[in-house]
Design a protein around this motif. Structure first.
Motif, short mmCIF file in Angstrom:
data_model
loop_
_atom_site.label_atom_id
_atom_site.label_comp_id
_atom_site.label_asym_id
_atom_site.label_seq_id
_atom_site.Cartn_x
_atom_site.Cartn_y
_atom_site.Cartn_z
N PHE A 31 -6.48 -4.99 -12.51
CA PHE A 31 -5.48 -4.15 -11.85
C PHE A 31 -6.08 -3.43 -10.64
O PHE A 31 -5.50 -3.41 -9.55
N VAL A 32 -7.27 -2.86 -10.82
CA VAL A 32 -7.93 -2.15 -9.72
C VAL A 32 -8.29 -3.14 -8.60
O VAL A 32 -8.11 -2.84 -7.41
N GLY A 33 -8.76 -4.32 -8.96
CA GLY A 33 -9.10 -5.33 -7.96
C GLY A 33 -7.89 -5.78 -7.16
O GLY A 33 -7.98 -5.98 -5.94
N LYS A 34 -6.75 -5.95 -7.85
CA LYS A 34 -5.53 -6.36 -7.16
C LYS A 34 -5.10 -5.29 -6.15
O LYS A 34 -4.75 -5.59 -5.01
N TRP A 35 -5.16 -4.03 -6.53
CA TRP A 35 -4.77 -2.96 -5.62
C TRP A 35 -5.77 -2.79 -4.47
O TRP A 35 -5.38 -2.46 -3.35
N ALA A 39 -4.90 -3.04 -0.53
CA ALA A 39 -5.31 -1.98 0.41
C ALA A 39 -6.13 -2.59 1.56
O ALA A 39 -5.95 -2.21 2.72
N ARG A 40 -7.00 -3.52 1.25
CA ARG A 40 -7.78 -4.18 2.31
C ARG A 40 -6.88 -4.98 3.25
O ARG A 40 -7.09 -5.03 4.45
N GLY A 41 -5.87 -5.66 2.69
CA GLY A 41 -4.92 -6.41 3.52
C GLY A 41 -4.16 -5.51 4.48
O GLY A 41 -3.96 -5.83 5.64
N VAL A 42 -3.70 -4.34 3.96
CA VAL A 42 -3.00 -3.39 4.81
C VAL A 42 -3.94 -2.87 5.90
O VAL A 42 -3.56 -2.76 7.07
N ALA A 43 -5.18 -2.55 5.55
CA ALA A 43 -6.14 -2.06 6.54
C ALA A 43 -6.45 -3.13 7.58
O ALA A 43 -6.54 -2.83 8.78
#
Length: 147
Positions: A31-35, A39-43
């Motif tokens: 779950f943490v890895g997916k989020w 977040a990296r994709g948005v950045a």
């Protein structure tokens, strides 16, 4: 970006193991890895958007500089002054124009003399089965042009 030392990471892992438990830890890490991936994709998308805006601004600035330079050149060398000299043209500008209305680029190709090409020398060792054939013309002395 984040400065996490190995000792801090070990402390977080131990606390997660104690509070979440070994049974649910893989699901929590997923779950943490997916989020983190989202977040990296948005950045990454935000950074690429900023980069494209900077590139567009630089391109607009370069276009403004190009237009200003083009305008300066067109004022310095107006196209009608080269086509037909008029009363407003300076005597120096009229002096450099060819009398027939052509420019330096329109004068055509420059003719050069044909180079002297000497035939290859005949090899010294020729087999008896193959007679040596020479199709060589005599070479004129230096300075003399061949017909």
């Amino acid at each position: 970006m984040f400065d996490i030392a190995p000792s801090e990471f070990l402390l977080v892992a131990i606390v997660a193991l104690v509070f979440i438990g070994p049974k649910d830890l893989p699901r929590a890490m997923h779950f943490v890895g997916k989020w983190m991936g989202k977040a990296r994709g948005v950045a990454r998308q935000f950074r690429s958007g900023l980069d494209s805006m900077v590139r567009e601004a630089e391109l607009a600035e370069l276009e403004k500089q190009w237009a200003a330079e083009n305008e300066r050149i067109m004022r310095q060398y107006p196209p009608h002054a080269l086509a037909a000299p008029d009363a407003h043209a300076t005597p120096a500008a009229i002096e450099h124009l060819p009398q027939d209305g052509t420019t330096e680029d329109d004068q055509g190709p420059v003719m050069t003399p044909k180079p002297d090409i000497h035939p290859d020398p005949v090899p010294e060792t020729v087999s008896a089965a193959q007679p040596a054939t020479t199709d060589a013309r005599p070479v004129p002395p230096a300075g003399e042009v061949q017909p």
